[in-house]
Design a protein around this motif. Structure first.
Motif, short mmCIF file in Angstrom:
data_model
loop_
_atom_site.label_atom_id
_atom_site.label_comp_id
_atom_site.label_asym_id
_atom_site.label_seq_id
_atom_site.Cartn_x
_atom_site.Cartn_y
_atom_site.Cartn_z
N PHE A 1 40.42 135.00 44.77
CA PHE A 1 39.96 136.35 45.02
C PHE A 1 40.57 136.81 46.34
CE2 PHE A 1 36.93 134.10 42.57
CZ PHE A 1 36.38 135.01 41.70
N GLU A 2 41.13 138.01 46.36
CA GLU A 2 41.65 138.57 47.59
C GLU A 2 41.14 139.99 47.75
OE1 GLU A 2 45.76 138.17 48.40
OE2 GLU A 2 45.81 136.08 47.77
N GLY A 3 40.62 140.25 48.93
CA GLY A 3 40.10 141.58 49.21
C GLY A 3 40.01 141.79 50.70
N SER A 4 39.11 142.64 51.08
CA SER A 4 38.94 142.97 52.49
C SER A 4 37.49 142.79 52.89
CB SER A 4 39.37 144.42 52.74
OG SER A 4 39.08 144.78 54.07
N ALA A 5 37.30 142.18 54.05
CA ALA A 5 35.96 142.02 54.59
C ALA A 5 35.62 143.20 55.49
CB ALA A 5 35.87 140.71 55.36
N GLY A 6 36.50 144.15 55.58
CA GLY A 6 36.33 145.32 56.42
C GLY A 6 37.70 145.79 56.86
N PRO A 7 37.76 146.88 57.59
CA PRO A 7 39.07 147.41 58.03
C PRO A 7 39.86 146.34 58.79
CG PRO A 7 37.31 148.96 58.50
CD PRO A 7 36.65 147.69 58.04
N GLY A 8 41.05 146.05 58.28
CA GLY A 8 41.93 145.09 58.96
C GLY A 8 41.45 143.65 58.89
N GLN A 9 40.51 143.35 57.99
CA GLN A 9 39.98 141.99 57.86
C GLN A 9 40.21 141.47 56.44
OE1 GLN A 9 35.83 142.35 58.85
NE2 GLN A 9 36.22 141.77 60.98
N PRO A 10 41.38 140.91 56.15
CA PRO A 10 41.60 140.37 54.81
C PRO A 10 40.70 139.15 54.59
CG PRO A 10 43.43 139.83 56.24
CD PRO A 10 42.53 140.74 57.02
N ALA A 11 40.32 138.95 53.34
CA ALA A 11 39.49 137.81 52.98
C ALA A 11 40.03 137.21 51.69
CB ALA A 11 38.04 138.23 52.81
N ARG A 12 39.94 135.88 51.58
CA ARG A 12 40.43 135.17 50.40
C ARG A 12 39.48 134.03 50.09
NH1 ARG A 12 46.11 133.29 51.56
NH2 ARG A 12 46.34 135.52 51.51
N VAL A 13 39.12 133.89 48.80
CA VAL A 13 38.25 132.81 48.35
C VAL A 13 38.87 132.20 47.10
CG1 VAL A 13 35.95 132.19 47.51
CG2 VAL A 13 36.19 133.95 49.26
N ARG A 14 38.89 130.87 47.04
CA ARG A 14 39.41 130.16 45.87
C ARG A 14 38.26 129.34 45.27
NH1 ARG A 14 43.12 125.52 45.68
NH2 ARG A 14 43.89 125.55 43.57
N ILE A 15 38.06 129.47 43.96
CA ILE A 15 36.89 128.90 43.29
C ILE A 15 37.31 128.17 42.02
CG2 ILE A 15 34.76 129.52 42.08
CD1 ILE A 15 34.62 131.91 44.01
N ARG A 16 36.66 127.06 41.76
CA ARG A 16 36.85 126.34 40.50
C ARG A 16 35.58 126.48 39.68
NH1 ARG A 16 36.30 120.31 39.01
NH2 ARG A 16 37.23 120.31 36.94
N THR A 17 35.73 126.86 38.42
CA THR A 17 34.62 126.98 37.51
C THR A 17 34.90 126.13 36.28
OG1 THR A 17 34.26 129.24 38.22
CG2 THR A 17 33.21 128.59 36.19
N ALA A 18 33.97 125.29 35.92
CA ALA A 18 34.13 124.44 34.75
C ALA A 18 32.87 124.54 33.91
CB ALA A 18 34.38 122.99 35.17
N GLY A 19 33.05 124.41 32.62
CA GLY A 19 31.91 124.43 31.73
C GLY A 19 32.16 123.53 30.55
N ARG A 20 31.07 123.00 30.00
CA ARG A 20 31.20 122.16 28.81
C ARG A 20 29.99 122.36 27.93
NH1 ARG A 20 28.36 117.25 28.95
NH2 ARG A 20 27.20 116.99 30.88
N HIS A 21 30.23 122.27 26.63
CA HIS A 21 29.15 122.38 25.67
C HIS A 21 28.39 121.07 25.70
CE1 HIS A 21 27.36 122.33 21.58
NE2 HIS A 21 27.15 123.60 21.89
N VAL A 22 27.05 121.14 25.82
CA VAL A 22 26.23 119.95 25.95
C VAL A 22 25.56 119.59 24.62
CG1 VAL A 22 24.22 118.97 27.15
CG2 VAL A 22 25.81 120.43 28.39
N GLY A 23 25.17 120.59 23.86
CA GLY A 23 24.48 120.34 22.60
C GLY A 23 23.72 121.57 22.16
N PRO A 24 22.75 121.40 21.26
CA PRO A 24 21.98 122.56 20.81
C PRO A 24 21.02 123.04 21.90
CG PRO A 24 21.19 120.54 19.76
CD PRO A 24 22.41 120.18 20.56
N CYS A 25 20.64 124.29 21.82
CA CYS A 25 19.68 124.84 22.77
C CYS A 25 18.32 124.20 22.52
CB CYS A 25 19.57 126.35 22.61
SG CYS A 25 21.05 127.21 23.15
N PRO A 26 17.56 123.99 23.58
CA PRO A 26 16.23 123.40 23.41
C PRO A 26 15.27 124.35 22.68
CG PRO A 26 16.70 123.78 25.75
CD PRO A 26 17.88 124.23 24.96
#
Length: 167
Positions: free
Chosen positions: A142-167
């Motif tokens: 993600f790249e954006g601005s935290a305010g005027p003249g303040q660039p911000a960058r965040v890197r994220i890992r998202t993982a998911g897996r199917h576990v089984g039927p819903c309870p």
């Protein structure tokens, strides 16, 4: 910039989001049609989100975000499974997003999006990784601005897996 809500809901790119020509922009509906090619497994899913890196923002914000990890379990209904939500690509539930460079092929996903919200302004997001009916593993920058003249960058890992039927 408030990265915490954005980061904790997010789903890598080693390069920043780039603005392609206007003709390359896809609507949310067009992206949803592309995602419809993958039918995810309905049932109980375990999803984890980890902040890999964070730079910029107000004093202390990046340090607070780095290393945060959440794990949650939730049920995906058959209806939701038939039509995956494009919001996971944009990593948010509100705001106007446009999608570019969307590619979903042979179990690999790559997408570039730009979202605009009242709180964060414009945020460029590049996501890539594996995506299939029973699991996914994506990294987003993600790249954006935290305010005027303040660039911000965040890197994220998202993982998911199917576990089984819903309870």
């Amino acid at each position: 910039m408030r990265w915490a809500p954005l980061g904790l809901l997010a789903l890598s790119a080693c390069q920043p989001a780039q603005t392609p020509p206007a003709a390359a922009v896809m609507t949310e509906e067009e992206v949803a049609e592309e995602l419809a090619a993958i039918r995810i497994e309905p049932g109980l899913w375990e999803r984890s989100i980890e902040v890999l890196s964070a730079e910029g923002g107000s004093a202390g914000t990046a340090e607070e975000l780095r290393g945060q990890r959440t794990v949650q379990r939730d049920c995906t209904t058959p209806e939701q499974a038939r039509r995956p939500d494009t919001n996971f690509l944009a990593a948010q539930q509100q705001g106007a997003c446009s999608y570019r460079d969307f590619l979903l092929e042979n179990g690999r996903l790559r997408a570039t999006s730009v979202c605009t919200t009242a709180e964060e302004g414009e945020v460029g997001i590049v996501t890539e990784g594996s995506y299939g009916p029973r699991a996914y593993d994506l990294t987003s920058q993600f790249e954006g601005s935290a305010g005027p003249g303040q660039p911000a960058r965040v890197r994220i890992r998202t993982a998911g897996r199917h576990v089984g039927p819903c309870p």
